[in-house]
Write a protein that holds these residues in place. Structure first.
Motif, PDB file in Angstrom:
ATOM      1  N   MET A   1       0.849  -1.195   0.000  1.00 21.89           N
ATOM      2  CA  MET A   1       0.000   0.000   0.000  1.00 21.89           C
ATOM      3  C   MET A   1       0.883   1.244   0.000  1.00 21.89           C
ATOM      4  SD  MET A   1      -3.117  -1.150  -0.026  1.00 21.89           S
ATOM      5  CE  MET A   1      -4.416  -0.164   0.729  1.00 21.89           C
ATOM      6  N   HIS A   2       0.388   2.265  -0.647  1.00 25.74           N
ATOM      7  CA  HIS A   2       1.189   3.470  -0.887  1.00 25.74           C
ATOM      8  C   HIS A   2       0.381   4.698  -0.461  1.00 25.74           C
ATOM      9  CE1 HIS A   2       3.584   5.908  -4.204  1.00 25.74           C
ATOM     10  NE2 HIS A   2       3.657   6.456  -3.005  1.00 25.74           N
ATOM     11  N   VAL A   3       0.983   5.555   0.344  1.00 26.71           N
ATOM     12  CA  VAL A   3       0.315   6.796   0.747  1.00 26.71           C
ATOM     13  C   VAL A   3       1.090   8.003   0.231  1.00 26.71           C
ATOM     14  CG1 VAL A   3       1.458   6.838   3.033  1.00 26.71           C
ATOM     15  CG2 VAL A   3      -0.663   8.139   2.674  1.00 26.71           C
ATOM     16  N   LEU A   4       0.345   8.941  -0.322  1.00 26.62           N
ATOM     17  CA  LEU A   4       0.884  10.252  -0.704  1.00 26.62           C
ATOM     18  C   LEU A   4       0.539  11.226   0.421  1.00 26.62           C
ATOM     19  CD1 LEU A   4       1.764  12.633  -2.562  1.00 26.62           C
ATOM     20  CD2 LEU A   4      -0.564  12.593  -3.503  1.00 26.62           C
ATOM     21  N   LEU A   5       1.566  11.873   0.951  1.00 23.15           N
ATOM     22  CA  LEU A   5       1.361  12.857   2.024  1.00 23.15           C
ATOM     23  C   LEU A   5       1.909  14.212   1.589  1.00 23.15           C
ATOM     24  CD1 LEU A   5       2.578  10.841   5.102  1.00 23.15           C
ATOM     25  CD2 LEU A   5       0.768  12.508   5.282  1.00 23.15           C
ATOM     26  N   THR A   6       1.172  15.284   1.828  1.00 23.74           N
ATOM     27  CA  THR A   6       1.771  16.625   1.724  1.00 23.74           C
ATOM     28  C   THR A   6       1.970  17.144   3.143  1.00 23.74           C
ATOM     29  OG1 THR A   6      -0.285  17.911   1.648  1.00 23.74           O
ATOM     30  CG2 THR A   6       0.557  17.071  -0.466  1.00 23.74           C
ATOM     31  N   ALA A   7       3.039  17.919   3.338  1.00 23.25           N
ATOM     32  CA  ALA A   7       3.340  18.400   4.692  1.00 23.25           C
ATOM     33  C   ALA A   7       4.067  19.734   4.650  1.00 23.25           C
ATOM     34  CB  ALA A   7       4.196  17.369   5.429  1.00 23.25           C
ATOM     35  N   GLY A   8       4.016  20.429   5.778  1.00 26.40           N
ATOM     36  CA  GLY A   8       4.769  21.678   5.915  1.00 26.40           C
ATOM     37  C   GLY A   8       4.068  22.855   5.265  1.00 26.40           C
ATOM     38  N   PRO A   9       4.737  23.997   5.277  1.00 21.31           N
ATOM     39  CA  PRO A   9       4.179  25.195   4.636  1.00 21.31           C
ATOM     40  C   PRO A   9       4.593  25.217   3.167  1.00 21.31           C
ATOM     41  CG  PRO A   9       6.257  25.759   5.653  1.00 21.31           C
ATOM     42  CD  PRO A   9       6.058  24.259   5.891  1.00 21.31           C
ATOM     43  N   THR A  10       4.087  26.154   2.394  1.00 17.11           N
ATOM     44  CA  THR A  10       4.736  26.490   1.124  1.00 17.11           C
ATOM     45  C   THR A  10       5.274  27.901   1.254  1.00 17.11           C
ATOM     46  OG1 THR A  10       2.778  27.392   0.011  1.00 17.11           O
ATOM     47  CG2 THR A  10       3.171  25.013  -0.206  1.00 17.11           C
ATOM     48  N   TYR A  11       6.333  28.171   0.502  1.00 12.63           N
ATOM     49  CA  TYR A  11       6.941  29.501   0.461  1.00 12.63           C
ATOM     50  C   TYR A  11       6.687  30.076  -0.922  1.00 12.63           C
ATOM     51  CZ  TYR A  11       9.855  28.788   4.705  1.00 12.63           C
ATOM     52  OH  TYR A  11      10.315  28.586   5.979  1.00 12.63           O
ATOM     53  N   GLU A  12       6.085  31.248  -0.967  1.00 14.93           N
ATOM     54  CA  GLU A  12       5.781  31.895  -2.248  1.00 14.93           C
ATOM     55  C   GLU A  12       6.671  33.122  -2.371  1.00 14.93           C
ATOM     56  OE1 GLU A  12       3.640  30.176  -4.027  1.00 14.93           O
ATOM     57  OE2 GLU A  12       3.097  28.845  -2.375  1.00 14.93           O
ATOM     58  N   PRO A  13       7.615  33.098  -3.321  1.00 10.97           N
ATOM     59  CA  PRO A  13       8.610  34.171  -3.385  1.00 10.97           C
ATOM     60  C   PRO A  13       8.023  35.536  -3.759  1.00 10.97           C
ATOM     61  CG  PRO A  13       8.880  32.652  -5.214  1.00 10.97           C
ATOM     62  CD  PRO A  13       7.852  32.051  -4.310  1.00 10.97           C
ATOM     63  N   ILE A  14       8.564  36.566  -3.107  1.00  9.46           N
ATOM     64  CA  ILE A  14       8.237  37.963  -3.417  1.00  9.46           C
ATOM     65  C   ILE A  14       9.361  38.550  -4.264  1.00  9.46           C
ATOM     66  CG2 ILE A  14       7.915  40.270  -2.419  1.00  9.46           C
ATOM     67  CD1 ILE A  14       6.823  38.820   0.119  1.00  9.46           C
TER      68      ILE A  14
END
Ligand code: CTP
Ligand code: CA
Length: 219
Positions: A1-14
């Motif tokens: 079995m395989h799990v896809l996880l997203t984690a943490g923040p994202t950083y959007e550059p200025i």
């Protein structure tokens, strides 16, 4: 079995030295990755910038910065994963343009305010939700400060989640910058409330809830 996880923040550059981000530490997502791996699952952890680390033969970490990169990395894995868990605190908006050079003050009296126009980011969970097959299971997180339950129920429907893990910032010891968390599981059939616990124990509760719901799902 395989799990896809997203984690943490994202950083959007200025500009080359600045970004829009948030206080997510990634602790909850990494604790979930560890718990799934412990249970023998293959884990793909698409992670925004965090101080967390994980080393386990079953865990592949895909480091990303922006929401767009997180979407592309998750979309590449999603079709092959049995379970999707969206634990990332994705920035809802990004600057419309990224300045090529560091933005400077002008010191000429016209720089007392600065406006940065933001545009909406892709909703990773909702977009992938539209491709979800019947045998796949999708889990979202909802961090709310008011109208917690109706908001979580809306997200359940709008993003095609089978289960939403609700965090209320009104609960002491829950949410960002704590090693503990207090969650409520929200699904179409009802609501289950848990006590305040260390995040590793919360991860165990979430994974066992997912596994319990998977049995009829895959049968
Ligand atoms: N999410 C996502 N992509 C986004 C925004 C959110 O995949 N661009 C996921 C989160 O990882 C989480 C769920 O959607 O699992 C809910 O995130 P949340 O920020 O609570 O919901 P939003 O739909 O962004 O609504 P709002 O921030 O306005 O409450
Ligand atoms: Ca959001």
């Amino acid at each position: 079995m395989h799990v896809l996880l997203t984690a943490g923040p994202t950083y959007e550059p200025i500009d080359p030295v600045r970004f829009i981000g948030n206080h997510s530490t990634g602790k909850m997502g990494y604790a979930l990755a560890a718990e799934f791996a412990q249970q023998g699952w293959q884990v793909t952890l698409v992670s925004g910038p965090t101080a967390q680390t994980i080393t386990h033969p079953l865990v592949t970490v895909v480091p990303v910065q922006t929401a767009q990169q997180m979407y592309e990395a998750a979309a590449a894995v999603a079709p092959a994963a049995d379970v999707w868990v969206f634990a990332a605190a994705v920035a809802d908006y990004r600057p419309r343009t990224v300045a090529a050079e560091k933005i400077k003050k002008r010191d000429d009296g016209t720089d007392e305010t600065l406006t940065i126009e933001l545009v909406k980011n892709v909703d990773i969970a909702a977009t992938l939700g539209q491709t979800k097959r019947a045998e796949q299971f999708s889990v979202g997180f909802a961090l709310e400060t008011q109208d917690e339950l109706p908001n979580a129920q809306r997200k359940l429907q709008r993003k095609g989640f089978d289960l939403v893990v609700l965090n209320s910032l009104r609960d002491a010891g829950a949410g960002f910058r704590h090693d503990t968390n207090k969650i409520t599981l929200v699904e179409a059939s009802g609501v289950t409330t848990f006590e305040l616990k260390p995040k590793a124990d919360v991860a165990r509760d979430i994974v066992s809830a997912i596994l319990a719901r998977l049995q009829p799902h895959v049968a």
